[in-house]
Scaffold this active site. Sequence first.
Site, mmCIF file in Angstrom:
data_model
loop_
_atom_site.group_PDB
_atom_site.id
_atom_site.type_symbol
_atom_site.label_atom_id
_atom_site.label_comp_id
_atom_site.label_asym_id
_atom_site.label_seq_id
_atom_site.Cartn_x
_atom_site.Cartn_y
_atom_site.Cartn_z
ATOM 1 N N THR A 1 0.858 -1.187 0.000
ATOM 2 C CA THR A 1 0.000 0.000 0.000
ATOM 3 C C THR A 1 0.895 1.239 0.000
ATOM 4 O OG1 THR A 1 -0.014 0.146 2.397
ATOM 5 C CG2 THR A 1 -1.771 -1.148 1.392
ATOM 6 N N GLU B 1 -5.693 -3.806 -1.429
ATOM 7 C CA GLU B 1 -6.076 -5.085 -0.818
ATOM 8 C C GLU B 1 -7.137 -5.821 -1.638
ATOM 9 O OE1 GLU B 1 -5.751 -2.176 0.596
ATOM 10 O OE2 GLU B 1 -4.786 -2.328 2.558
ATOM 11 N N LYS C 1 -14.101 15.980 13.644
ATOM 12 C CA LYS C 1 -15.056 15.912 14.756
ATOM 13 C C LYS C 1 -15.165 17.287 15.391
ATOM 14 C CE LYS C 1 -12.918 11.572 15.112
ATOM 15 N NZ LYS C 1 -11.841 12.060 14.233
ATOM 16 N N TRP D 1 -19.956 15.417 13.003
ATOM 17 C CA TRP D 1 -18.908 14.848 12.147
ATOM 18 C C TRP D 1 -18.979 15.536 10.793
ATOM 19 C CZ3 TRP D 1 -15.997 10.129 13.263
ATOM 20 C CH2 TRP D 1 -16.155 9.715 14.591
HETATM 21 P P1 ADP Z 1 -3.191 3.431 -0.029
HETATM 22 O O1 ADP Z 1 -3.406 4.857 -0.464
HETATM 23 O O2 ADP Z 1 -3.289 3.206 1.439
HETATM 24 O O3 ADP Z 1 -2.072 2.729 -0.714
HETATM 25 P P2 ADP Z 1 -4.885 2.450 -2.036
HETATM 26 O O4 ADP Z 1 -4.038 3.092 -3.038
HETATM 27 O O5 ADP Z 1 -5.170 1.027 -2.157
HETATM 28 O O6 ADP Z 1 -4.386 2.654 -0.576
HETATM 29 O O7 ADP Z 1 -6.191 3.306 -1.968
HETATM 30 C C1 ADP Z 1 -7.324 2.897 -1.292
HETATM 31 C C2 ADP Z 1 -8.108 4.047 -0.753
HETATM 32 O O8 ADP Z 1 -8.193 5.114 -1.681
HETATM 33 C C3 ADP Z 1 -9.543 3.673 -0.501
HETATM 34 O O9 ADP Z 1 -9.726 3.033 0.698
HETATM 35 C C4 ADP Z 1 -10.242 5.012 -0.543
HETATM 36 O O10 ADP Z 1 -10.197 5.654 0.681
HETATM 37 C C5 ADP Z 1 -9.448 5.762 -1.543
HETATM 38 N N1 ADP Z 1 -10.149 5.739 -2.829
HETATM 39 C C6 ADP Z 1 -9.948 4.963 -3.892
HETATM 40 N N2 ADP Z 1 -10.795 5.254 -4.894
HETATM 41 C C7 ADP Z 1 -11.579 6.255 -4.430
HETATM 42 C C8 ADP Z 1 -12.666 7.005 -4.972
HETATM 43 N N3 ADP Z 1 -13.108 6.801 -6.203
HETATM 44 N N4 ADP Z 1 -13.242 7.924 -4.196
HETATM 45 C C9 ADP Z 1 -12.805 8.168 -2.944
HETATM 46 N N5 ADP Z 1 -11.788 7.507 -2.377
HETATM 47 C C10 ADP Z 1 -11.179 6.560 -3.110
#
Ligand code: ADP
Length: 548
Positions: free
Chosen positions: A193, A337, A447, A452
């Site tokens: 990630t 994931e 918050k 919220w």
């Molecule tokens: P990380 O940034 O932790 O590596 P990922 O790249 O896998 O994780 O991104 C996952 C997260 O990105 C999601 O849980 C969500 O919060 C955000 N995300 C992905 N697509 C969208 C979307 N279309 N709109 C809003 N948030 C998004």
Amino acid sequence: MATILSDRLGGTIPSTMSDLPLSIRSIFEHAMKSHPRKQIISRDGAQLLRFTYAEFGKRVGKLANALKKLGVKPGDRVASFAWNGHRHLELYYAVPMIGAVLHTVNIRLFPDQIAFVLDHAEDDIVFYDGSLVKLVKAAHALAPGSGRRFVQMGASPEPFEGALDYETLVADEPETYDWPEIDERAGAILCYTSATTGDPKGTLFSHRSTFIHALASGLADSLGMMESDRVLPIVPMFHVNAWGTPFLCLLVGADFIMPMERLDPAGVIELCESEKVTLSAGVPTVWLAVRDALRAQNKTLPHLKRLVIGGSAMPKSLMDDLNALGIDAIHAWGMTEMSPIGTVSHNISELANDPAKQHEERYKQGRFCPIVQWRLVDESGHDVPPDGRSRGELLVRGFAVTAKYYKNEEATATAFEPDGWFHTGDVCTVDEYGYLEIVDRVKDFIKSGGEWISSVEVENILMGHPSLKEACVFGIPHPKWQERPVAAVVAREGHEVDEDAVRAWMADKLAKWQTPDRVLFVDAIPRTGVGKFLKRDLRETYKGLFEE
Ligand code: ADP
């Protein structure tokens, strides 16, 4: 898997069907046989290289033989440190097809994080693009490993002593390889990630999950990719497999076009035009810049029909603007994931007679892919109704969703216990038509005095302001209200805009308590490796803003 299935067999009888393992090799062999003349196109410096699938297949065979000569064995980790380019694609197939694991390192992580993932994955060999030599050296200095070897792809601005050369390695190797049969549950591709929170966490995709994800993401109500498409993934192959497009493209036989490091609007537009790209995918920031460039030049991209946008929320204005340019902007949501696709936003027949409602729904992140099972739960773990209003944390599991993190019991315990479902950290609603809307990340909610505030909602309103290029909203500790929202905004070039004008814009769109107390004009918003806002950094920088 096998034990679970046999435990559940009960009084049923075995089927007559084949148990052929689902594999990356089966995608590859299908592509070679059914689509040998389809194209793989890659930028290479100033030129565009063109390969037929058949030529690409031969290079994959050569690479597999070279890997064997280098001593790569099943289960070994081979790292790639590369843009979207043809050699990276060759690694995508050759490494897993010999039973090893391709670890696609996110080149936009910071050097210490890159060092962390190289060590955590125990990569034996690193294949890197020559243009990235400085970063690779910096990471290597922090994580020298024991006997880790390096292979350079293409020219580099400076030498890296001891590195082997990709083309020399593959030059005299045979074009065919006796591919082994691999257990479909075996690890194929390892992806970490992007560390929006804490250390990067690894997801190890299997041959089975990769195959199933490719099949499902190809459905018409997902990416809907066809043989006739010419696909340009702007989303990088170093982050969640470019949303699976390297596998889906070969599965359906679409032409695959890779931009290397040219992700700037001019580079993207040039490729879309010269290669008649019909389908592309990427995060909103890239398309915001492309939209601005198209407008400035008074241009359209007549071949580009569909654009899948996700990774962070697509601003409503971006969807409308792209639609006005004749491009169907398709909102999608996913996570590393989940391989990554979770939802995709398309029209549904039920709303065919209500275009206004349908349009509103399309802004949302979309409807669930059939390979994803989901629940929305409140803070005590109880399911909340899918009524479009009730908010809950989204939990998922599925055929291409990981069941744990790679060698990380602590993170696994936090994200998967007590129920085995993956806790996404996203707070959402799901409405009666099945559309998911991400309200915010659990940790990004603000918050304020018992209420919220969704940072995403406020950002959406700010992004609609004609003089603002970007907006990011985050919570800062406040002596009276616990937290108050603050907005960091970037003005469009050549536009005169100040805090008062932005406040006036928000006045009739947000309740007073939702409205940011401060609007800060900044040159750029800090981002993670993959272009998401780094709210953590902003919260840190401005933490004393409301101190008395
Ligand atoms: P990380 O940034 O932790 O590596 P990922 O790249 O896998 O994780 O991104 C996952 C997260 O990105 C999601 O849980 C969500 O919060 C955000 N995300 C992905 N697509 C969208 C979307 N279309 N709109 C809003 N948030 C998004």
